[in-house]
Structures are given as structure tokens and as C-alpha cells.
Scaffold this motif. Structure first.
Motif, PDB file in Angstrom:
ATOM      1  N   ALA A   2       5.057  30.229 -33.804  1.00  0.00           N
ATOM      2  CA  ALA A   2       5.614  30.742 -32.436  1.00  0.00           C
ATOM      3  C   ALA A   2       5.338  32.543 -32.837  1.00  0.00           C
ATOM      4  CB  ALA A   2       7.222  30.638 -32.402  1.00  0.00           C
ATOM      5  N   THR A   3       5.575  32.927 -33.759  1.00  0.00           N
ATOM      6  CA  THR A   3       5.484  34.495 -33.912  1.00  0.00           C
ATOM      7  C   THR A   3       3.821  34.888 -34.045  1.00  0.00           C
ATOM      8  OG1 THR A   3       7.482  34.353 -35.644  1.00  0.00           O
ATOM      9  CG2 THR A   3       5.649  36.301 -35.563  1.00  0.00           C
ATOM     10  N   ASP A   4       3.317  34.224 -34.488  1.00  0.00           N
ATOM     11  CA  ASP A   4       1.602  34.656 -34.283  1.00  0.00           C
ATOM     12  C   ASP A   4       1.096  34.265 -33.154  1.00  0.00           C
ATOM     13  OD1 ASP A   4       1.749  34.451 -37.266  1.00  0.00           O
ATOM     14  OD2 ASP A   4       0.954  32.727 -37.459  1.00  0.00           O
ATOM     15  N   HIS A   5       1.499  33.610 -32.284  1.00  0.00           N
ATOM     16  CA  HIS A   5       1.246  33.465 -30.747  1.00  0.00           C
ATOM     17  C   HIS A   5       1.891  34.074 -29.630  1.00  0.00           C
ATOM     18  CE1 HIS A   5      -1.177  30.141 -32.703  1.00  0.00           C
ATOM     19  NE2 HIS A   5      -1.929  30.256 -32.010  1.00  0.00           N
ATOM     20  N   GLN A   6       3.270  34.592 -30.144  1.00  0.00           N
ATOM     21  CA  GLN A   6       4.130  35.207 -29.280  1.00  0.00           C
ATOM     22  C   GLN A   6       4.629  34.183 -28.418  1.00  0.00           C
ATOM     23  OE1 GLN A   6       2.277  38.884 -27.863  1.00  0.00           O
ATOM     24  NE2 GLN A   6       3.395  39.988 -29.342  1.00  0.00           N
ATOM     25  N   TRP A   7       5.084  32.817 -28.934  1.00  0.00           N
ATOM     26  CA  TRP A   7       5.558  31.838 -27.964  1.00  0.00           C
ATOM     27  C   TRP A   7       7.102  31.837 -28.252  1.00  0.00           C
ATOM     28  CZ3 TRP A   7       1.449  28.000 -29.852  1.00  0.00           C
ATOM     29  CH2 TRP A   7       0.102  28.178 -29.225  1.00  0.00           C
ATOM     30  N   GLN A   8       7.576  31.010 -27.292  1.00  0.00           N
ATOM     31  CA  GLN A   8       9.097  30.634 -27.459  1.00  0.00           C
ATOM     32  C   GLN A   8       9.126  29.015 -27.743  1.00  0.00           C
ATOM     33  OE1 GLN A   8      12.327  32.372 -25.255  1.00  0.00           O
ATOM     34  NE2 GLN A   8      10.542  33.001 -23.904  1.00  0.00           N
TER      35      GLN A   8
ATOM     36  N   ASP B  38       5.818  31.251 -22.948  1.00  0.00           N
ATOM     37  CA  ASP B  38       5.645  32.387 -23.317  1.00  0.00           C
ATOM     38  C   ASP B  38       6.777  33.274 -23.278  1.00  0.00           C
ATOM     39  OD1 ASP B  38       6.225  32.914 -20.689  1.00  0.00           O
ATOM     40  OD2 ASP B  38       4.227  33.057 -19.859  1.00  0.00           O
ATOM     41  N   GLN B  39       6.726  34.478 -23.429  1.00  0.00           N
ATOM     42  CA  GLN B  39       8.059  35.269 -23.623  1.00  0.00           C
ATOM     43  C   GLN B  39       8.702  35.439 -22.294  1.00  0.00           C
ATOM     44  OE1 GLN B  39       9.188  36.787 -26.661  1.00  0.00           O
ATOM     45  NE2 GLN B  39       7.603  35.197 -27.343  1.00  0.00           N
TER      46      GLN B  39
ATOM     47  N   GLU C 252       7.904  28.159 -36.678  1.00  0.00           N
ATOM     48  CA  GLU C 252       8.619  29.665 -36.235  1.00  0.00           C
ATOM     49  C   GLU C 252       7.468  30.751 -36.641  1.00  0.00           C
ATOM     50  OE1 GLU C 252      12.285  30.122 -38.581  1.00  0.00           O
ATOM     51  OE2 GLU C 252      13.494  29.134 -37.018  1.00  0.00           O
ATOM     52  N   GLN C 253       6.778  30.390 -37.545  1.00  0.00           N
ATOM     53  CA  GLN C 253       5.533  31.217 -37.870  1.00  0.00           C
ATOM     54  C   GLN C 253       4.410  31.025 -36.813  1.00  0.00           C
ATOM     55  OE1 GLN C 253       5.534  33.526 -40.464  1.00  0.00           O
ATOM     56  NE2 GLN C 253       3.724  34.181 -39.302  1.00  0.00           N
TER      57      GLN C 253
END
Length: 689
Positions: free
Chosen positions: A230-236, A288-289, A227-228
């Protein structure tokens, strides 16, 4: 006073899929061992990694409870001879209990004197009993086993160490050349051996040596790390539960990392990318988002952050090689037409006793056409079904499916769309495999559903035709799952499906189309029909339908599957009605009488001898005109309305009259009624109170 007891089995790395079932089995067998030995205990913590299975038993009783019991022996007349001397039976009985005949007393039970011994059994200390845990360790079962060294002993992997600690004291046991002690092993590369001072030190001591023994804590850490990222790269990132479980059972000290691959590979179908990453390399994929897949993957290392860049580079290299192969297969597959691939299916065996895959498709096409008529598909749907049935197995000969078998159907749909096939046809190609598991997703389209039923029905009829019928737990061709899938699809759409009458129709159609492939589809028809009825039972039992209602509605081997399910639902809905009991008793009485006697004569109203006969006959005739093909609420209400005329009829009428003509006329009336009742099954089996 209570103790804490730690037992650990140290092993070579186990396959990931074995870890969780094994620790659960270890726990359950330990609970059974402690119960059998009368050792009270509190919570049992489970710890598992690829290299160890461990249990920590809290609040273990210091000793067994003392037990006082009376043990019954032979009758007094057997225990003593005529002179009052003890017989061999009495001596042997007392010796077997660790006592002497002098300890015997007599008790009278129902006028007979029996020998009794009063035993006061002093409980053993836990330390005396726990070495028996070695038998629990030996009793664990695994899907695969291996030997090592010169030993005949088999286990999932070689055992390297054992820990057995009752508080701070070693409980001795030995397995092969491994003696239990207090030394466990840290992480294979980052840690070192650990000497445990006591059982309670286990979790913390191993964490200091880079081993997180708690599966839930390890899994949560993996989840948080991903999850971290994902947050760092703005991924899902979808945390697939099965993949997360597998990865969790591959590591002792997890470190998640992100890697990338060349964006050019994103031109490969997503399903291929996901399979390459998830199934082959145990990577999570990222979007991606906007939900579009990105050229990245997330892996989990069994180690810390040291030299993590080298680990990432190595994983990227391995994945790139797989994706390069996939890109090549994808390009090569598109060089051939669907027609060419269909032709190649003539060389692909469905089963060496049955036919080629090409011939299976031809049979399925015939079956699908019959089902389309029966299920009421539109002309357009029939055309799509016919086209799908003509090509639906073509992707089996593609290079992509050859490399990734789990993509069969998925690639068929993709290639069909690329080739310009109608969306409904392409979708049906993917859906015909469904449901893949007993509780798996069902096809979403009508065309796909009918194709799935036809394909599975062909498999069932073909395997039964060559005597490859499941027996016991043996079902190598998953015929039970396929039959259950058919039942689920029939239930979902409420389609008529009476296999007893459908099988001869299919056999005739296949013969007329010259598609029997030498198979005798008349063979084992009754067995196959019963096999399908059993799957309907399975579905109803899974819905928690009362067992007596299940038995009642499935008693007819020629019954329609949808009718069976509808009857069970209706009887269940009305089982709590205040009048359910008298209705079932009245209808059941009719079935019991007609089940013993059958006649072929038609009802002759001129032979009625009392008004209730005519009243019942008229009511039955009227009811029969409105009865549906399968049970409905209206049908139930109609039968319910007949309960009073039935009771009045039996009050005034002796069915088994001495006059044969009168008797047969009355039985003929009841047979007409019984035919209607049997649409709900044999309701005489329904238990009413």
C-alpha cells in the motif's frame, strides 16, 4: 523437574475455516485430559497451519502427585455377618480398590459404622500417561469428515504424520498406520522433512523449512507485507479481519503480491468487484488516496518470491475471467425492466408448501401497510414503502444475483437507482434483509425497517402456518434469527408490537386482499407469539437483565414487545432503590390474590365497609386515567405511590369476606389495580431481599 511436551497432527490441507476452531478445540481437550490425569502444566502454545495442528505444553510435571485418600464402603452391618466374618460385599469392595479386607477400618458417621479403606496412590510418570493423548486426537470433531484408504476412521483430512515428543524422547502412539515420532514436514514445495531433536526445537526448525507455525506471527507478516505494498503504490487497503483470518489459514509461508485488471471493469458496481475479489478469489482490494477504487488487487501466495511474476499473471487471468462474466451479466440485467423481473418472480418458489416469491411480496405489501399505520409513518413514507414492497425481491431473477447470491438486495438497490426509483425505495430494497446476523447492522431508514419487519413477519407466519416450526436446535429457515431481528428493530424504534392482537388483524387483511395463498394463518398463532416472546427474552438476557426480572416481564403471552423491554428497563433501573422491596411486595400481593380469583362484577362504592377501600379505589381510578400504552417512568412512580394505600387496604380489609357480594366487590377493585400492574408483568416473580 518439569518437561516440555510437543504433540503435532500432520494432515492434508484443511479448509481455512476449520483451522482456528480445530486448534482451539485441540487445546481445550488437551487441557481437560491433563487435568483429568492430574498432570500439572504451564502455558500451552498453539500452532496451526493448513497442514498441521500442534501444541507445545510447557512445564509439564514429571509425574502425577502422590495421592492419599479414604474410600468409603458399605455399612459395617453389611460388611460383616453376625459372627464378624467378611461378607461378599466387603470382599468385593476391597478387591475393587486393589486391596484386601485386612486393610479395612471402620469410621462412625452419625452413629453408623462404615467401612473405609485408606489408599496411598503413587503418581504415574508423565511418559506413562501421555500415550492417552491419542484419544484426544481421535475425539476432535469437525463440520465435515472423510475416510481414506480401507479404513473406517473419519477425520477432517487424511493424517500423514504424528509427532509426540516429551523433551527429546518419543512418546509412542499409533493411529491407523501412522506411528508417532520426531519427524515433521516442512513446506510442501519449499521445505523438506525435519527430524526434531527435542520439543523446543519445533518452531525454529520449521521456520528453516519455510513454515511459520505461529498463526499470529504469520498474520502479522501478511499485514506488514500488504501495508508495504500500500505504501509503495500510495493505496488504501482495507485489511478485512475475516478475510485476513481466512488467508492466514491457507498458507504456511506467506508472500503478498499486487496484481492489476483492465480499468474498464471499474464501470461494474463496486459491490460486484469486491465480491469477485474478496469472496471468490480471497483478494484484498485497493483504493487511491481519494477513496476511489483502483484496478488492482492484493493476493497472498503460499510460497516465496520465486517466479512471483508467473503467479501474478495467473491470478490476473483468473480474476479477468470472473470480471468479464460480471460485466456481461451487468449489461444483460439492464436490458429488462423491473416490472419484467417482478413478473418472473411468479416462477420462483419461496417454499413449495407456501407460495411463489411473487406471492410472498404481495403478502408482505399488505403487512407493511398495516405496520406503517401502526408505526405512524408519514404519507410520503407510506408511498415509498408501498412501492418498495411491490418490487423488493426483483433482483433474485437477475443474472448477477444468480452468479453472486451474496449480492441480493445490494444489486436490487443498484438496479432500482439505475431504473429511476426514488432513493428511499432503492435503499429499502437493500435494507430489508437486515439484520443479516443476530448482531448484524439494522436498517437505517424507517421505510427499510418497516419493510424488513414485514418481510420477516410474513416468513414467520407462513412457515408456522404450514407446521414448519423450529424445534430444538433445528431451524433450517433461520426463523429464530428473523424473529430476533424483528425484536431488535422494534426495540430500536420503540414501536408498539403486540403480536397476539396483530396476527388476527393481518390474517383478516390478507383474506380481504385475497392473498392467503391457501394458508391458514390462524394456525399456531399462540406458538408464534410465544416464539416471539422468547426472542424478547433472548434480547434482555443479552443485556444482562436479571433472570427474575426477565421472567416477570415476559410472563404475559399477549404482551407488547416494546412494553416488555420498557418494563424490564424500568424494573432494572429501580431494583437498587431503597423502597423497591416494599413496592414489589405490595404489588405482588395484589397479583397473587387476583391470580387465584376472578370476578366479572363492576366495583360498587356503596358496598365499601371501611375508608381504605374507597381510598384505594379512588387512587386506582385516578392512576388508570394517566397510564400509558406501555410502561413509562411515570407509570412506575404511580404504582409506587399506590404501595402505601395497598398496604393500608390489606391491613384494614379482609378481601375474602364471607359475604359473597362484599368479597366480589373487593376482588373487582383489586382486579382493576392488577390490570395496571400487569403492564409491568408478573412482579410477584421479582426476587427482593
Amino acid at each position: 523437574m518439569t518437561h516440555d511436551y510437543l504433540i503435532e497432527i500432520g494432515l492434508e490441507d484443511m479448509p481455512a475455516h476449520v483451522v482456528t476452531p480445530s486448534i482451539n478445540q485441540f487445546h481445550d481437550k488437551t487441557v481437560a485430559f491433563l487435568k483429568a490425569n492430574h498432570l500439572e502444566h504451564g502455558q500451552i502454545d498453539r500452532y496451526a497451519t493448513p497442514r498441521r495442528l500442534a501444541l507445545l505444553v510447557h512445564d509439564l510435571a514429571a509425574k502425577q502427585a502422590d495421592v492419599e485418600t479414604d474410600v468409603k464402603g458399605p455399612a459395617k452391618k453389611i460388611a460383616q455377618d453376625a459372627d464378624g466374618n467378611w461378607t461378599k460385599a466387603a470382599i468385593g469392595f476391597s478387591r475393587g480398590q486393589g486391596m484386601t479386607p485386612d486393610d479395612i477400618v471402620f469410621k462412625t458417621i452419625k452413629g453408623v459404622d462404615y467401612v473405609y479403606l485408606h489408599k496411598a496412590i503413587k503418581g504415574k510418570d508423565a511418559a506413562e500417561i501421555l500415550p492417552g493423548m491419542l484419544d484426544v486426537i481421535k475425539s476432535l470433531t469437525f463440520p465435515t469428515r472423510m475416510k481414506w484408504g480401507a479404513y473406517d476412521f473419519e477425520y477432517i483430512r487424511p493424517i500423514h504424520w504424528l509427532v509426540s515428543l516429551l523433551d527429546d524422547t518419543v512418546v509412542p502412539m499409533k493411529l491407523l498406520d501412522v506411528e508417532a515420532g520426531r519427524v515433521t514436514q516442512g513446506h510442501r514445495f519449499l521445505g523438506k522433512p525435519v527430524t526434531l531433536p527435542n520439543a523446543d526445537a519445533y518452531v525454529a526448525a520449521l521456520k528453516d523449512q519455510f513454515v511459520i507455525v505461529e498463526p499470529a506471527a504469520r498474520k502479522q507478516l501478511i499485514r506488514e507485507q500488504i501495508e508495504q505494498i500500500a505504501t509503495d503504490h500510495q493505496w488504501q487497503i482495507e485489511l478485512d479481519s475475516d478475510l485476513l483470518e481466512e488467508v492466514n489459514n491457507l498458507v504456511e509461508w506467506p508472500t503478498a503480491f499486487a496484481g492489476t485488471f483492465d480499468p474498464k471493469y471499474l464501470a461494474i458496481p463496486e459491490a460486484v468487484l469486491i465480491t469477485s475479489m474478496k469472496d471468490n478469489q480471497r483478494y484484498f482490494y485497493a483504493r487511491d488516496q481519494a477513496g476511489k477504487m483502483v484496478n488492482a488487487f492484493i493476493g497472498v501466495r503460499n510460497g516465496n518470491h520465486d517466479h512471483l511474476n508467473n503467479v501474478i499473471a495467473g491470478n490476473e487471468k483468473v480474476l479477468t475471467a470472473r470480471l468479464e462474466d460480471a460485466a456481461f451479466f451487468y449489461a444483460e440485467d439492464q436490458k429488462r425492466s423491473i416490472a419484467e423481473d417482478v413478473e418472473r418472480l411468479k416462477a420462483v418458489s419461496f417454499h413449495d408448501k407456501i407460495s411463489s416469491m411473487y406471492d410472498k411480496m404481495a403478502r408482505t405489501k399488505v403487512i407493511a401497510a398495516l405496520l406503517a399505520d401502526q408505526f405512524g409513518l408519514t404519507a410520503d413514507e407510506k408511498a415509498d414503502l408501498d412501492r418498495a414492497a411491490s418490487i423488493y425481491k426483483f433482483d433474485l431473477v437477475t443474472s448477477m444475483v444468480g452468479e453472486f447470491p451474496e449480492l441480493q438486495g445490494i444489486m436490487g438497490e443498484h438496479y432500482a437507482r439505475l431504473a429511476g426509483e426514488k432513493p428511499a425505495v432503492a435503499q429499502a430494497i437493500a435494507e430489508h434483509y437486515e439484520p443479516i446476523a443476530a448482531d448484524g447492522a439494522l436498517p437505517q431508514s424507517l421505510v427499510g425497517t418497516v419493510l424488513a419487519i414485514a418481510d420477516k413477519l410474513d416468513s414467520l407466519m407462513s412457515f408456522f402456518a404450514v407446521d414448519l416450526i423450529p424445534s430444538g436446535s433445528n431451524d433450517p429457515y433461520a426463523l429464530r434469527r428473523q424473529a430476533y431481528g424483528i425484536v431488535r428493530m422494534i426495540a430500536e424504534h420503540d414501536w408498539p408490537f403486540a403480536l397476539a392482537s396483530l396476527q388476527p388483524t393481518i390474517a383478516k387483511a390478507l383474506a380481504e386482499a385475497d392473498q392467503t395463498n391457501g394458508l391458514d394463518f390462524a394456525a399456531h398463532q399462540q406458538e408464534l407469539n410465544d416464539f416471539m416472546i422468547d426472542r424478547a427474552k433472548q434480547l434482555l438476557q443479552g443485556q444482562k437483565i436479571r433472570h427474575d426480572i426477565v421472567d416477570a416481564v415476559t410472563v404475559r403471552s399477549d404482551a407488547d414487545i416494546a412494553g416488555i423491554l420498557a418494563a424490564a428497563k424500568l424494573l432494572t433501573q429501580h431494583a437498587a432503590d431503597s423502597d423497591f422491596k416494599p413496592v414489589m411486595e405490595a404489588l405482588g400481593r395484589v397479583l397473587r390474590i387476583t391470580g387465584k380469583q376472578t370476578v366479572t362484577t363492576a366495583v360498587d362504592p356503596t358496598k365499601f365497609e371501611n375508608p381504605t377501600e374507597g381510598q384505594l379505589h379512588d387512587a386506582v381510578t385516578t392512576t388508570a386515567k394517566t397510564f400509558a400504552a406501555e410502561p413509562t417512568e411515570a407509570d412506575y412512580q404511580a404504582l409506587k405511590a399506590l404501595a402505601k394505600p395497598i398496604d393500608a387496604y390489606f391491613d384494614a380489609t379482609m378481601v375474602m369476606a364471607d359475604d359473597k357480594t362484599v368479597r366480589e366487590n373487593r376482588l373487582a377493585t383489586l382486579q382493576q389495580l392488577a390490570k395496571l400492574i400487569r403492564q409491568f408483568g408478573d412482579v410477584s416473580q421479582v426476587i427482593v431481599k
